[in-house]
Design a protein around this motif. Structure first.
Motif: not given
Length: 112
Positions: A22-33
């Motif tokens: 799963c690629a996000a379009s920007r940096i994610i600094l919270v929980t991912m699931a």
């Protein structure tokens, strides 16, 4: 806003393995699931990973699935081993940023 793009699904025989990304379009600094939804069933949590790397798994996948996160914190993975027919579902990536964001989903089909 963030866009999430899943990949890696497919058809596999029982006992086989798949790796979802799963690629996000920007940096994610919270929980991912990762969630999944089988036909006729509610969407359920499969696994989650915090910013610090702490993980949580559904009982049904413990010991078989592993969630991980890359150092850029913009991509997460789900390594799925010893797959069972009951793992068949559409798998979705999720992040909560005051609002739930979902990817388009990727189909995983496990044949018996």
């Amino acid at each position: 806003q963030v866009q999430l793009v899943e990949s890696g699904g497919g058809l596999v025989q029982a006992g086989g393995s798949l790796r979802l990304s799963c690629a996000a379009s920007r940096i994610i600094l919270v929980t991912m699931a990762w969630y999944r939804q089988a036909p006729g069933k509610q969407r359920e949590l499969v696994a989650s990973i915090t910013r610090g790397g702490s993980t949580n798994y559904a009982d049904s996948v413990k010991g078989r699935f592993t969630i991980s996160r890359d150092s850029t914190k913009s991509t997460i993975y789900l390594q799925m081993n010893s797959l069972k027919p009951e793992d068949t579902a559409v798998y979705y990536c999720n992040v909560q940023l005051g609002y739930p964001y979902w990817g388009q989903g990727t189909q995983v089909t496990v044949s018996s």
